[in-house]
Design a protein around this motif. Structure first.
Motif, PDB file in Angstrom:
ATOM      1  N   LYS A  44      -6.175  -0.922   7.317  1.00 27.37           N
ATOM      2  CA  LYS A  44      -6.512   0.020   8.635  1.00 27.37           C
ATOM      3  C   LYS A  44      -8.077  -0.088   8.316  1.00 27.37           C
ATOM      4  O   LYS A  44      -8.690   0.636   7.653  1.00 27.37           O
ATOM      5  CB  LYS A  44      -6.070   1.507   8.456  1.00 27.37           C
ATOM      6  N   GLY A  45      -8.672  -1.073   9.312  1.00 21.98           N
ATOM      7  CA  GLY A  45      -9.918  -1.433   8.980  1.00 21.98           C
ATOM      8  C   GLY A  45     -10.222  -2.272   7.631  1.00 21.98           C
ATOM      9  O   GLY A  45      -9.382  -2.973   7.418  1.00 21.98           O
ATOM     10  N   ASP A  46     -10.848  -1.766   6.685  1.00 22.88           N
ATOM     11  CA  ASP A  46     -11.042  -2.426   5.520  1.00 22.88           C
ATOM     12  C   ASP A  46     -10.206  -1.726   4.379  1.00 22.88           C
ATOM     13  O   ASP A  46     -10.507  -2.002   3.225  1.00 22.88           O
ATOM     14  CB  ASP A  46     -12.474  -2.392   5.185  1.00 22.88           C
ATOM     15  N   GLU A  47      -9.561  -0.841   4.853  1.00 26.30           N
ATOM     16  CA  GLU A  47      -8.784   0.240   3.753  1.00 26.30           C
ATOM     17  C   GLU A  47      -7.458  -0.299   3.920  1.00 26.30           C
ATOM     18  O   GLU A  47      -6.724  -0.609   4.607  1.00 26.30           O
ATOM     19  CB  GLU A  47      -8.795   1.602   4.276  1.00 26.30           C
ATOM     20  N   VAL A  48      -6.897  -0.537   2.447  1.00 22.71           N
ATOM     21  CA  VAL A  48      -5.422  -0.825   2.015  1.00 22.71           C
ATOM     22  C   VAL A  48      -4.769   0.279   2.054  1.00 22.71           C
ATOM     23  O   VAL A  48      -4.763   1.394   1.177  1.00 22.71           O
ATOM     24  CB  VAL A  48      -5.547  -1.573   0.589  1.00 22.71           C
ATOM     25  N   VAL A  49      -3.898   0.723   3.107  1.00 19.22           N
ATOM     26  CA  VAL A  49      -3.126   1.636   3.281  1.00 19.22           C
ATOM     27  C   VAL A  49      -1.977   1.968   2.296  1.00 19.22           C
ATOM     28  O   VAL A  49      -1.532   2.849   1.625  1.00 19.22           O
ATOM     29  CB  VAL A  49      -2.846   2.037   4.717  1.00 19.22           C
ATOM     30  N   ARG A  50      -1.387   0.991   2.354  1.00 19.17           N
ATOM     31  CA  ARG A  50      -0.183   0.607   1.422  1.00 19.17           C
ATOM     32  C   ARG A  50       0.188  -0.753   1.000  1.00 19.17           C
ATOM     33  O   ARG A  50      -0.358  -1.638   1.627  1.00 19.17           O
ATOM     34  CB  ARG A  50       1.053   1.407   1.918  1.00 19.17           C
ATOM     35  N   VAL A  51       0.879  -1.018  -0.008  1.00 21.99           N
ATOM     36  CA  VAL A  51       1.268  -2.457  -0.628  1.00 21.99           C
ATOM     37  C   VAL A  51       2.892  -2.399  -0.444  1.00 21.99           C
ATOM     38  O   VAL A  51       3.328  -1.339  -1.242  1.00 21.99           O
ATOM     39  CB  VAL A  51       0.608  -2.526  -1.660  1.00 21.99           C
ATOM     40  N   THR A  52       3.369  -3.305   0.013  1.00 24.34           N
ATOM     41  CA  THR A  52       4.973  -3.525  -0.106  1.00 24.34           C
ATOM     42  C   THR A  52       5.256  -4.984  -0.722  1.00 24.34           C
ATOM     43  O   THR A  52       4.035  -5.804  -0.484  1.00 24.34           O
ATOM     44  CB  THR A  52       5.563  -3.307   0.992  1.00 24.34           C
ATOM     45  N   ALA A  53       6.333  -5.252  -1.054  1.00 23.22           N
ATOM     46  CA  ALA A  53       6.689  -6.676  -1.255  1.00 23.22           C
ATOM     47  C   ALA A  53       7.080  -7.281   0.002  1.00 23.22           C
ATOM     48  O   ALA A  53       7.307  -6.566   1.018  1.00 23.22           O
ATOM     49  CB  ALA A  53       8.209  -6.685  -2.131  1.00 23.22           C
ATOM     50  N   ARG A  54       7.028  -8.526  -0.034  1.00 23.51           N
ATOM     51  CA  ARG A  54       7.259  -9.393   1.397  1.00 23.51           C
ATOM     52  C   ARG A  54       8.909  -9.250   1.663  1.00 23.51           C
ATOM     53  O   ARG A  54       9.445  -9.481   0.713  1.00 23.51           O
ATOM     54  CB  ARG A  54       6.647 -10.762   1.060  1.00 23.51           C
ATOM     55  N   LYS A  55       8.861  -9.165   2.860  1.00 35.84           N
ATOM     56  CA  LYS A  55      10.379  -9.073   3.254  1.00 35.84           C
ATOM     57  C   LYS A  55      10.729 -10.201   4.242  1.00 35.84           C
ATOM     58  O   LYS A  55       9.998 -10.561   5.137  1.00 35.84           O
ATOM     59  CB  LYS A  55      10.639  -7.827   4.194  1.00 35.84           C
ATOM     60  N   ASP A  56      12.115 -10.810   4.242  1.00 33.93           N
ATOM     61  CA  ASP A  56      12.555 -11.663   5.233  1.00 33.93           C
ATOM     62  C   ASP A  56      12.934 -10.933   6.817  1.00 33.93           C
ATOM     63  O   ASP A  56      12.509  -9.676   7.053  1.00 33.93           O
ATOM     64  CB  ASP A  56      13.667 -12.521   4.544  1.00 33.93           C
ATOM     65  N   GLN A  57      13.359 -11.720   7.419  1.00 30.24           N
ATOM     66  CA  GLN A  57      13.580 -11.479   8.801  1.00 30.24           C
ATOM     67  C   GLN A  57      14.665 -10.335   8.915  1.00 30.24           C
ATOM     68  O   GLN A  57      14.999  -9.636   9.915  1.00 30.24           O
ATOM     69  CB  GLN A  57      14.116 -12.391   9.882  1.00 30.24           C
ATOM     70  N   TRP A  58      15.585 -10.079   7.831  1.00 26.18           N
ATOM     71  CA  TRP A  58      16.610  -9.080   7.817  1.00 26.18           C
ATOM     72  C   TRP A  58      16.111  -7.950   6.954  1.00 26.18           C
ATOM     73  O   TRP A  58      17.018  -6.898   6.749  1.00 26.18           O
ATOM     74  CB  TRP A  58      17.686  -9.614   6.808  1.00 26.18           C
ATOM     75  N   GLY A  59      14.759  -7.547   6.792  1.00 26.23           N
ATOM     76  CA  GLY A  59      14.100  -6.643   6.231  1.00 26.23           C
ATOM     77  C   GLY A  59      14.538  -6.649   4.510  1.00 26.23           C
ATOM     78  O   GLY A  59      14.287  -5.606   3.974  1.00 26.23           O
ATOM     79  N   GLU A  60      14.988  -7.580   3.962  1.00 27.10           N
ATOM     80  CA  GLU A  60      15.161  -7.681   2.520  1.00 27.10           C
ATOM     81  C   GLU A  60      13.940  -8.398   1.658  1.00 27.10           C
ATOM     82  O   GLU A  60      13.380  -9.149   2.273  1.00 27.10           O
ATOM     83  CB  GLU A  60      16.251  -8.407   2.392  1.00 27.10           C
ATOM     84  N   VAL A  61      13.742  -7.730   0.606  1.00 22.17           N
ATOM     85  CA  VAL A  61      12.749  -8.110  -0.183  1.00 22.17           C
ATOM     86  C   VAL A  61      12.822  -9.733  -0.575  1.00 22.17           C
ATOM     87  O   VAL A  61      13.921 -10.020  -1.154  1.00 22.17           O
ATOM     88  CB  VAL A  61      12.367  -7.271  -1.543  1.00 22.17           C
ATOM     89  N   GLU A  62      11.652 -10.499  -0.635  1.00 23.50           N
ATOM     90  CA  GLU A  62      11.884 -11.874  -0.840  1.00 23.50           C
ATOM     91  C   GLU A  62      11.730 -11.797  -2.424  1.00 23.50           C
ATOM     92  O   GLU A  62      12.404 -12.594  -3.396  1.00 23.50           O
ATOM     93  CB  GLU A  62      10.976 -13.007  -0.425  1.00 23.50           C
ATOM     94  N   GLU A  63      10.655 -11.269  -3.069  1.00 26.64           N
ATOM     95  CA  GLU A  63      10.432 -11.232  -4.409  1.00 26.64           C
ATOM     96  C   GLU A  63       9.980  -9.664  -4.782  1.00 26.64           C
ATOM     97  O   GLU A  63       9.107  -9.189  -4.254  1.00 26.64           O
ATOM     98  CB  GLU A  63       9.209 -12.308  -4.893  1.00 26.64           C
ATOM     99  N   PHE A  64      10.614  -9.137  -5.731  1.00 25.27           N
ATOM    100  CA  PHE A  64      10.285  -7.630  -6.217  1.00 25.27           C
ATOM    101  C   PHE A  64       9.044  -7.854  -7.098  1.00 25.27           C
ATOM    102  O   PHE A  64       8.660  -8.603  -7.669  1.00 25.27           O
ATOM    103  CB  PHE A  64      11.430  -7.180  -6.908  1.00 25.27           C
ATOM    104  N   ILE A  65       8.282  -6.790  -6.708  1.00 25.58           N
ATOM    105  CA  ILE A  65       6.557  -6.607  -7.035  1.00 25.58           C
ATOM    106  C   ILE A  65       6.661  -5.511  -8.044  1.00 25.58           C
ATOM    107  O   ILE A  65       7.713  -4.413  -8.074  1.00 25.58           O
ATOM    108  CB  ILE A  65       5.625  -6.651  -6.080  1.00 25.58           C
ATOM    109  N   CYS A  66       5.807  -5.270  -9.029  1.00 26.74           N
ATOM    110  CA  CYS A  66       5.615  -4.517 -10.130  1.00 26.74           C
ATOM    111  C   CYS A  66       4.796  -3.108  -9.425  1.00 26.74           C
ATOM    112  O   CYS A  66       4.341  -3.284  -8.467  1.00 26.74           O
ATOM    113  CB  CYS A  66       4.793  -4.863 -11.429  1.00 26.74           C
TER     114      CYS A  66
END
Length: 332
Positions: free
Chosen positions: A254-276
């Motif tokens: 949101k502008g230069d602010e990082v509001v949240r961080v998530t793992a990348r998801k595919d077209q089915w809404g499933e995580v591609e690689e889980f993150i720490c």
């Protein structure tokens, strides 16, 4: 030399594909793609033993197989039913399947509150999409809804049990990603709920992934809670050097602010690689990330309305004939 495995032929809503034996109807539909793919709220291809709980993926099998062409007498859960050679399946083309999905949606919404105006999952919620497509305006139940107090499952995760549909994705994710699981489904029937053992906090380097696998707003990120509506943010592919995970994420700016961080998801809404959890909760400065570019959100929900890529055909955006005439005059 190994023998070639014979593939099974399946037809879904008139579209035919060949898949390997042991493939579920849902996975076969995903290989075909398009609108004939049934929705799924409990099935998660990255998690073992998932599926068979929510029943939103019900389909009608009009032909069992070439060997036994009889139709299956009842609707089946496509995530738990394997393909047979010559099988014919109806999803969108079946009134029976659509009525069944409507009934399942109504059942899921019996205890689910109307929290969309204040829920952080709004715009990304699978149940919100189903409710919009199949939900009723009024409830037929005469009983009081089950209500629970919001609970903090540690310093980073908030549990709103009111919104939970008991898909068990978070339990399976904790089982398979972490060494020790400290939460699960307690009690039975309409008293069942997600909770921790003896009010323990969920503390593990990868426990934040339960937020990403949750299909509704039951588990949310406390560091991003109420920070912004998701459609007001810009999802960007970002990466960092991390010793615990791949460091490949989606950051919502949101502008230069990082509001949240998530793992990348595919077209089915499933995580591609889980993150720490370090990447998810602690790296909230733009300088922490190498921004790779806009993240394409391939969903039909409200988040898809924010397009950050230039349309290939700009005239297709102008559906109004009057707007086209004005545009042509401006060009002249």
């Amino acid at each position: 030399m190994s023998e070639e495995v014979k593939k099974f032929k399946i037809t879904i809503d008139g579209q035919t594909a060949e898949v390997l034996p042991g493939t579920s109807i849902l996975e076969a539909a995903r290989q075909i793609g398009g609108k004939s793919v049934p929705p799924a709220m409990c099935y998660y291809s990255k998690l073992e033993a998932s599926g068979g709980r929510c029943r939103t993926c019900l389909v009608e099998v009009s032909k069992g197989s070439e060997a036994d062409p009889r139709p299956m007498p009842k609707l089946v859960a496509s995530c738990r039913t394997n393909v047979m050679d010559g099988m014919e399946v109806k999803n969108l083309s079946s009134d029976k399947a659509q009525e069944g999905r409507k009934a399942v949606t109504e059942f899921l919404l019996v205890n689910h509150p109307l929290d969309c105006p204040v829920c952080d999952q709004a715009g990304e919620c699978h149940l919100q999409d189903l409710g919009y497509e199949h939900g009723n305006l009024d409830t037929r139940t005469e009983f009081k809804r089950n209500t629970y107090d919001a609970d903090d499952l540690g310093p980073h995760i908030k549990l709103n049990m009111n919104r939970c549909i008991l898909c068990a994705r978070c339990v399976l994710a904790a089982n398979q990603l972490t060494g020790e699981r400290e939460h699960g489904i307690l009690f039975r029937g309409d008293h069942a709920e997600i909770s921790t053992y003896l009010n323990k906090a969920l503390d593990n380097d990868f426990i934040g992934n339960v937020i990403d696998v949750c299909p509704v707003g039951a588990l949310t990120d406390r560091t991003a809670r109420f920070a912004s509506r998701v459609w007001f943010t810009k999802p960007m592919n970002a990466s960092c050097k991390c010793d615990k995970c791949s460091g490949k994420t989606t950051v919502y700016l949101k502008g230069d602010e990082v509001v949240r961080v998530t793992a990348r998801k595919d077209q089915w809404g499933e995580v591609e690689e889980f993150i720490c959890d370090t990447c998810r909760f602690e790296r909230k400065n733009l300088s922490d990330w190498n921004i790779e570019g806009p993240r394409h959100i391939d969903r039909h929900s409200v988040i898809s309305l924010n397009h950050y890529e230039k349309p290939k055909d700009e005239l297709r955006v102008l559906d109004n004939p009057m707007a086209k005439e004005i545009s042509e005059k401006d060009e002249k």
